[in-house]
Design a protein around this motif. Structure first.
Motif, PDB file in Angstrom:
ATOM      1  N   ARG A  73       0.757  -1.278   0.076  1.00 24.21           N
ATOM      2  CA  ARG A  73      -0.078   0.066  -0.041  1.00 24.21           C
ATOM      3  C   ARG A  73       0.983   1.239   0.152  1.00 24.21           C
ATOM      4  NH1 ARG A  73      -3.045  -3.270   3.493  1.00 24.21           N
ATOM      5  NH2 ARG A  73      -2.255  -2.229   5.327  1.00 24.21           N
ATOM      6  N   GLN A  74       1.959   1.109   0.817  1.00 26.16           N
ATOM      7  CA  GLN A  74       2.990   2.278   0.764  1.00 26.16           C
ATOM      8  C   GLN A  74       3.342   2.591  -0.786  1.00 26.16           C
ATOM      9  OE1 GLN A  74       4.681   4.434   3.657  1.00 26.16           O
ATOM     10  NE2 GLN A  74       4.131   5.468   1.864  1.00 26.16           N
ATOM     11  N   LEU A  75       3.768   1.484  -1.343  1.00 27.18           N
ATOM     12  CA  LEU A  75       4.154   1.677  -2.950  1.00 27.18           C
ATOM     13  C   LEU A  75       3.176   2.313  -3.514  1.00 27.18           C
ATOM     14  CD1 LEU A  75       6.332  -1.577  -3.416  1.00 27.18           C
ATOM     15  CD2 LEU A  75       7.138   0.760  -2.834  1.00 27.18           C
ATOM     16  N   ILE A  76       2.081   1.814  -3.396  1.00 27.84           N
ATOM     17  CA  ILE A  76       0.849   2.281  -4.343  1.00 27.84           C
ATOM     18  C   ILE A  76       0.666   3.737  -4.079  1.00 27.84           C
ATOM     19  CG2 ILE A  76      -1.525   2.035  -4.694  1.00 27.84           C
ATOM     20  CD1 ILE A  76      -1.355  -0.837  -4.240  1.00 27.84           C
ATOM     21  N   ASP A  77       0.759   4.170  -2.760  1.00 26.50           N
ATOM     22  CA  ASP A  77       0.664   5.719  -2.382  1.00 26.50           C
ATOM     23  C   ASP A  77       1.568   6.586  -2.856  1.00 26.50           C
ATOM     24  OD1 ASP A  77      -1.574   5.212  -0.757  1.00 26.50           O
ATOM     25  OD2 ASP A  77      -0.656   5.218   1.179  1.00 26.50           O
ATOM     26  N   TRP A  78       2.950   5.840  -3.447  1.00 28.66           N
ATOM     27  CA  TRP A  78       3.819   6.335  -3.889  1.00 28.66           C
ATOM     28  C   TRP A  78       3.983   6.559  -5.338  1.00 28.66           C
ATOM     29  CZ3 TRP A  78       8.014   4.962   0.116  1.00 28.66           C
ATOM     30  CH2 TRP A  78       8.065   5.944   1.466  1.00 28.66           C
ATOM     31  N   GLY A  79       3.107   5.906  -5.914  1.00 30.20           N
ATOM     32  CA  GLY A  79       2.962   5.868  -7.357  1.00 30.20           C
ATOM     33  C   GLY A  79       3.098   4.568  -7.832  1.00 30.20           C
ATOM     34  N   ALA A  80       2.996   3.319  -7.364  1.00 26.48           N
ATOM     35  CA  ALA A  80       3.179   2.359  -7.917  1.00 26.48           C
ATOM     36  C   ALA A  80       1.949   1.785  -8.595  1.00 26.48           C
ATOM     37  CB  ALA A  80       3.644   0.954  -6.857  1.00 26.48           C
ATOM     38  N   THR A  81       2.211   0.962  -9.758  1.00 27.31           N
ATOM     39  CA  THR A  81       0.952   0.304 -10.517  1.00 27.31           C
ATOM     40  C   THR A  81       0.323  -0.688  -9.582  1.00 27.31           C
ATOM     41  OG1 THR A  81       1.625   1.397 -12.742  1.00 27.31           O
ATOM     42  CG2 THR A  81      -0.209  -0.328 -12.384  1.00 27.31           C
ATOM     43  N   PRO A  82      -0.873  -0.922  -9.191  1.00 32.82           N
ATOM     44  CA  PRO A  82      -1.275  -2.159  -8.391  1.00 32.82           C
ATOM     45  C   PRO A  82      -1.025  -3.451  -9.336  1.00 32.82           C
ATOM     46  CG  PRO A  82      -2.988  -0.539  -7.918  1.00 32.82           C
ATOM     47  CD  PRO A  82      -1.918  -0.037  -9.053  1.00 32.82           C
ATOM     48  N   LEU A  85       2.303  -5.211  -8.886  1.00 31.40           N
ATOM     49  CA  LEU A  85       2.751  -5.758  -7.375  1.00 31.40           C
ATOM     50  C   LEU A  85       2.312  -6.943  -7.076  1.00 31.40           C
ATOM     51  CD1 LEU A  85       2.052  -2.491  -5.483  1.00 31.40           C
ATOM     52  CD2 LEU A  85       4.231  -3.101  -6.882  1.00 31.40           C
ATOM     53  N   ALA A  86       2.931  -7.823  -6.124  1.00 34.93           N
ATOM     54  CA  ALA A  86       2.603  -9.190  -5.815  1.00 34.93           C
ATOM     55  C   ALA A  86       2.919  -9.249  -4.156  1.00 34.93           C
ATOM     56  CB  ALA A  86       3.103 -10.261  -6.664  1.00 34.93           C
ATOM     57  N   GLY A  87       2.037  -9.922  -3.495  1.00 35.55           N
ATOM     58  CA  GLY A  87       2.515 -10.281  -2.144  1.00 35.55           C
ATOM     59  C   GLY A  87       2.190 -11.636  -1.740  1.00 35.55           C
ATOM     60  N   THR A  88       3.348 -12.353  -1.040  1.00 32.53           N
ATOM     61  CA  THR A  88       2.949 -13.764  -0.741  1.00 32.53           C
ATOM     62  C   THR A  88       2.945 -13.927   0.937  1.00 32.53           C
ATOM     63  OG1 THR A  88       5.272 -14.314  -0.225  1.00 32.53           O
ATOM     64  CG2 THR A  88       4.523 -14.486  -2.535  1.00 32.53           C
ATOM     65  N   GLU A  89       2.002 -14.763   1.238  1.00 36.58           N
ATOM     66  CA  GLU A  89       2.026 -15.120   2.627  1.00 36.58           C
ATOM     67  C   GLU A  89       1.748 -16.516   2.916  1.00 36.58           C
ATOM     68  OE1 GLU A  89       1.800 -14.648   6.342  1.00 36.58           O
ATOM     69  OE2 GLU A  89       2.284 -12.682   5.565  1.00 36.58           O
ATOM     70  N   LEU A  90       1.977 -16.776   4.353  1.00 36.29           N
ATOM     71  CA  LEU A  90       1.845 -18.274   4.655  1.00 36.29           C
ATOM     72  C   LEU A  90       0.379 -18.259   5.595  1.00 36.29           C
ATOM     73  CD1 LEU A  90       5.565 -19.230   5.764  1.00 36.29           C
ATOM     74  CD2 LEU A  90       4.315 -19.680   3.571  1.00 36.29           C
ATOM     75  N   GLN A  91       0.143 -17.412   6.037  1.00 32.97           N
ATOM     76  CA  GLN A  91      -1.146 -17.355   6.758  1.00 32.97           C
ATOM     77  C   GLN A  91      -2.428 -16.829   5.954  1.00 32.97           C
ATOM     78  OE1 GLN A  91      -0.429 -16.046  11.021  1.00 32.97           O
ATOM     79  NE2 GLN A  91       1.401 -15.038   9.983  1.00 32.97           N
ATOM     80  N   PRO A  92      -3.405 -17.445   5.738  1.00 37.11           N
ATOM     81  CA  PRO A  92      -4.654 -17.204   5.134  1.00 37.11           C
ATOM     82  C   PRO A  92      -5.344 -15.990   5.510  1.00 37.11           C
ATOM     83  CG  PRO A  92      -4.505 -19.713   5.295  1.00 37.11           C
ATOM     84  CD  PRO A  92      -3.747 -19.016   6.366  1.00 37.11           C
ATOM     85  N   ASP A  93      -5.607 -15.927   6.973  1.00 36.33           N
ATOM     86  CA  ASP A  93      -6.258 -14.509   7.445  1.00 36.33           C
ATOM     87  C   ASP A  93      -5.320 -13.327   7.306  1.00 36.33           C
ATOM     88  OD1 ASP A  93      -4.459 -15.466   9.109  1.00 36.33           O
ATOM     89  OD2 ASP A  93      -5.343 -14.611  10.919  1.00 36.33           O
ATOM     90  N   ARG A  94      -4.079 -13.351   7.159  1.00 30.28           N
ATOM     91  CA  ARG A  94      -3.376 -12.305   6.947  1.00 30.28           C
ATOM     92  C   ARG A  94      -3.309 -11.954   5.432  1.00 30.28           C
ATOM     93  NH1 ARG A  94      -1.677  -8.812  10.346  1.00 30.28           N
ATOM     94  NH2 ARG A  94       0.514  -8.450   9.449  1.00 30.28           N
ATOM     95  N   ALA A 103      -5.461  -1.806  -3.015  1.00 29.21           N
ATOM     96  CA  ALA A 103      -6.078  -1.574  -4.153  1.00 29.21           C
ATOM     97  C   ALA A 103      -6.355  -2.766  -5.127  1.00 29.21           C
ATOM     98  CB  ALA A 103      -5.332  -0.440  -5.089  1.00 29.21           C
ATOM     99  N   PRO A 104      -7.336  -3.053  -5.800  1.00 32.41           N
ATOM    100  CA  PRO A 104      -7.438  -4.105  -6.616  1.00 32.41           C
ATOM    101  C   PRO A 104      -6.383  -3.987  -7.720  1.00 32.41           C
ATOM    102  CG  PRO A 104      -9.490  -2.856  -6.549  1.00 32.41           C
ATOM    103  CD  PRO A 104      -8.431  -2.026  -5.793  1.00 32.41           C
ATOM    104  N   GLY A 105      -6.010  -5.252  -8.195  1.00 29.83           N
ATOM    105  CA  GLY A 105      -5.093  -5.620  -9.193  1.00 29.83           C
ATOM    106  C   GLY A 105      -3.927  -6.053  -8.538  1.00 29.83           C
ATOM    107  N   VAL A 106      -3.599  -5.803  -7.645  1.00 32.37           N
ATOM    108  CA  VAL A 106      -2.214  -6.688  -6.770  1.00 32.37           C
ATOM    109  C   VAL A 106      -2.564  -8.312  -6.992  1.00 32.37           C
ATOM    110  CG1 VAL A 106      -0.962  -6.866  -4.711  1.00 32.37           C
ATOM    111  CG2 VAL A 106      -2.131  -4.623  -5.050  1.00 32.37           C
ATOM    112  N   ARG A 107      -1.477  -8.907  -7.178  1.00 34.68           N
ATOM    113  CA  ARG A 107      -1.530 -10.401  -7.220  1.00 34.68           C
ATOM    114  C   ARG A 107      -1.165 -10.789  -6.016  1.00 34.68           C
ATOM    115  NH1 ARG A 107       2.557 -14.431 -10.616  1.00 34.68           N
ATOM    116  NH2 ARG A 107       1.611 -16.429  -9.576  1.00 34.68           N
ATOM    117  N   TRP A 108      -2.075 -11.812  -5.259  1.00 34.53           N
ATOM    118  CA  TRP A 108      -1.879 -12.367  -3.971  1.00 34.53           C
ATOM    119  C   TRP A 108      -1.602 -13.757  -4.197  1.00 34.53           C
ATOM    120  CZ3 TRP A 108      -0.938  -8.476  -0.763  1.00 34.53           C
ATOM    121  CH2 TRP A 108      -1.645  -7.197  -1.049  1.00 34.53           C
ATOM    122  N   HIS A 109      -0.514 -14.504  -3.348  1.00 32.31           N
ATOM    123  CA  HIS A 109      -0.205 -15.749  -3.283  1.00 32.31           C
ATOM    124  C   HIS A 109      -0.139 -16.228  -1.976  1.00 32.31           C
ATOM    125  CE1 HIS A 109       1.120 -19.810  -4.709  1.00 32.31           C
ATOM    126  NE2 HIS A 109       2.360 -19.564  -3.959  1.00 32.31           N
TER     127      HIS A 109
END
Length: 238
Positions: A73-82, A85-94, A103-109
């Protein structure tokens, strides 16, 4: 300890940190937490223009262990295109929190980063991920995967702790030697920041200038760091 057992240990620890007393300890409105976030934003605002550039709109970034998605979100606030961007996480709730708040468009895995192609990212980051990995082989393996996903000429970014905690056996410091071994690079930046948590909490009620001055004048009191390393242009995947 097997990879699966270590992963379950990490999941249990993070569930404790992000619920009940752990959640209250890291509440966003606490003065020490506010100051930590501000310090990290200042250092990032200094380093990112020097590395990936001032215009973030074309930067392809992957945040490993993205948590609630705050860095993306910080990157998006500073002008990155969603969609870049991608984010990975091991915890489903997080991961669901990150998806709902970003913002919509970020890839989540959900899972490891082995699903991402070689040399596909300009920036690969990890925030307080390596200190949660107590096993040396797991640290080395994740570092190698981050380096693999990074394109030659791209940057890796690590935000983590310089010191271990005698009260928390689930956290292990990340040393300068490890950083240089995991991400060897001629071009790199290392900045320390944030007062150690006990000091930060003790001074939380004082005027902001006092902890800010201590953090500036006494570097050994800074508990965290940001390390950025540039993958050589001539680097070849094995």
């Amino acid at each position: 300890m097997s990879d699966q057992a270590e992963q379950e240990r990490i999941n249990q620890v993070y569930r404790q940190w992000h619920g009940g007393a752990g959640l209250a300890k890291h509440a966003w409105h606490r003065p020490d937490i506010v100051r930590q976030a501000a310090a990290r934003a200042r250092v990032l605002a200094d380093l990112l223009p020097l590395t990936v550039g001032r215009d973030l709109s074309a930067v392809r970034a992957l945040d490993v262990g993205c948590g609630g998605g705050g860095f993306l979100r910080q990157l998006i606030d500073w002008g990155a295109t969603p969609s870049h961007l991608a984010g990975t996480e091991l915890q489903p709730d997080r991961l669901e929190q990150a998806r709902a708040r970003t913002a919509p468009g970020v890839r989540w895995h959900l899972g490891q980063i082995d699903v991402f192609p070689d040399a596909s990212m300009d920036l690969v980051s990890a925030h307080t991920v390596f200190s949660a990995l107590l096993d040396e082989d797991l640290r080395r393996g994740l570092a190698a995967e981050m380096w693999r996903v990074l394109r030659p000429g791209g940057w890796t970014m690590i935000f983590d702790v310089r010191y271990g905690s005698p009260r928390n056996a689930h956290v292990r410091k990340v040393t300068d030697v490890e950083l240089l071994r995991f991400w060897p690079a001629a071009s790199r930046h290392y900045r320390t920041l944030v007062l150690t948590p006990p000091v930060g909490r003790t001074l939380a009620a004082l005027p902001w200038l006092i902890p800010e001055a201590l953090a500036m004048l006494l570097p050994p009191l800074r508990s965290h760091f940001i390390y950025m390393a540039r993958k050589p242009e001539t680097d070849r995947m094995v």
